[in-house]
Motif scaffolding. Structure first.
Motif, short mmCIF file in Angstrom:
data_model
loop_
_atom_site.label_atom_id
_atom_site.label_comp_id
_atom_site.label_asym_id
_atom_site.label_seq_id
_atom_site.Cartn_x
_atom_site.Cartn_y
_atom_site.Cartn_z
N PHE A 78 26.79 7.40 -15.91
CA PHE A 78 26.47 8.58 -15.12
C PHE A 78 25.09 8.45 -14.46
O PHE A 78 24.91 8.88 -13.32
CB PHE A 78 26.51 9.84 -15.99
CG PHE A 78 26.23 11.10 -15.25
CD1 PHE A 78 27.14 11.58 -14.32
CD2 PHE A 78 25.07 11.81 -15.45
CE1 PHE A 78 26.89 12.75 -13.62
CE2 PHE A 78 24.81 12.97 -14.76
CZ PHE A 78 25.72 13.44 -13.85
N VAL A 79 24.15 7.83 -15.15
CA VAL A 79 22.79 7.68 -14.62
C VAL A 79 22.77 6.83 -13.35
O VAL A 79 22.24 7.26 -12.32
CB VAL A 79 21.83 7.15 -15.71
CG1 VAL A 79 20.46 6.86 -15.14
CG2 VAL A 79 21.75 8.12 -16.86
N PRO A 80 23.33 5.60 -13.36
CA PRO A 80 23.33 4.84 -12.10
C PRO A 80 24.15 5.50 -11.00
O PRO A 80 23.82 5.37 -9.81
CB PRO A 80 23.90 3.48 -12.46
CG PRO A 80 24.35 3.56 -13.84
CD PRO A 80 23.83 4.80 -14.46
N PHE A 81 25.20 6.22 -11.38
CA PHE A 81 25.99 6.95 -10.39
C PHE A 81 25.13 7.96 -9.64
O PHE A 81 25.12 8.00 -8.41
CB PHE A 81 27.18 7.63 -11.09
CG PHE A 81 27.84 8.70 -10.28
CD1 PHE A 81 28.60 8.38 -9.18
CD2 PHE A 81 27.68 10.03 -10.62
CE1 PHE A 81 29.22 9.39 -8.44
CE2 PHE A 81 28.29 11.04 -9.89
CZ PHE A 81 29.06 10.71 -8.79
N VAL A 82 24.37 8.75 -10.38
CA VAL A 82 23.52 9.77 -9.76
C VAL A 82 22.42 9.12 -8.93
O VAL A 82 22.13 9.56 -7.81
CB VAL A 82 22.95 10.72 -10.83
CG1 VAL A 82 21.87 11.62 -10.25
CG2 VAL A 82 24.04 11.54 -11.45
#
Length: 103
Positions: A78-82
């Motif tokens: 989720f972190v790299p996606f955001v």
């Protein structure tokens, strides 16, 4: 006396500089669009992989051994996606400003 609102020709970028800035902005946007796409696909696939391990589904018996780690994978992706989506949106806004002539 010089003010910030002087409109002399030296303060405006030349056509070559604008074309170079536009090309750089387009390349940067293309790079981050690709990265955002890859991170989105990875995040969605990791979230979809959790579904069979939820209560009432076929692989729920394996939740403790494997399913809960898929949740951690989804949280980590989720972190790299955001980040990638944020940079892609920011680079799109920058390209739009370059095309309009705003800096």
């Amino acid at each position: 006396m010089s003010s910030n609102h002087d409109l002399d020709d030296e303060s405006f970028p030349s056509r070559e500089e604008l074309a170079g800035a536009r090309k750089d902005a387009e390349e940067y946007l293309h790079l981050w669009q690709r990265r955002a796409l890859y991170s989105t696909v990875a995040f969605i696939l990791s979230c979809a992989a959790v579904y069979p391990f939820l209560y009432g589904h076929s692989l729920h018996a394996h939740w403790e051994s494997f399913g809960k780690y898929l949740i951690f994978l989804s949280m980590a992706l989720f972190v790299p996606f955001v980040i990638c989506m944020g940079i892609a949106i920011n680079s799109w806004i920058s390209l739009r400003n370059v095309r309009r002539g705003r800096f």
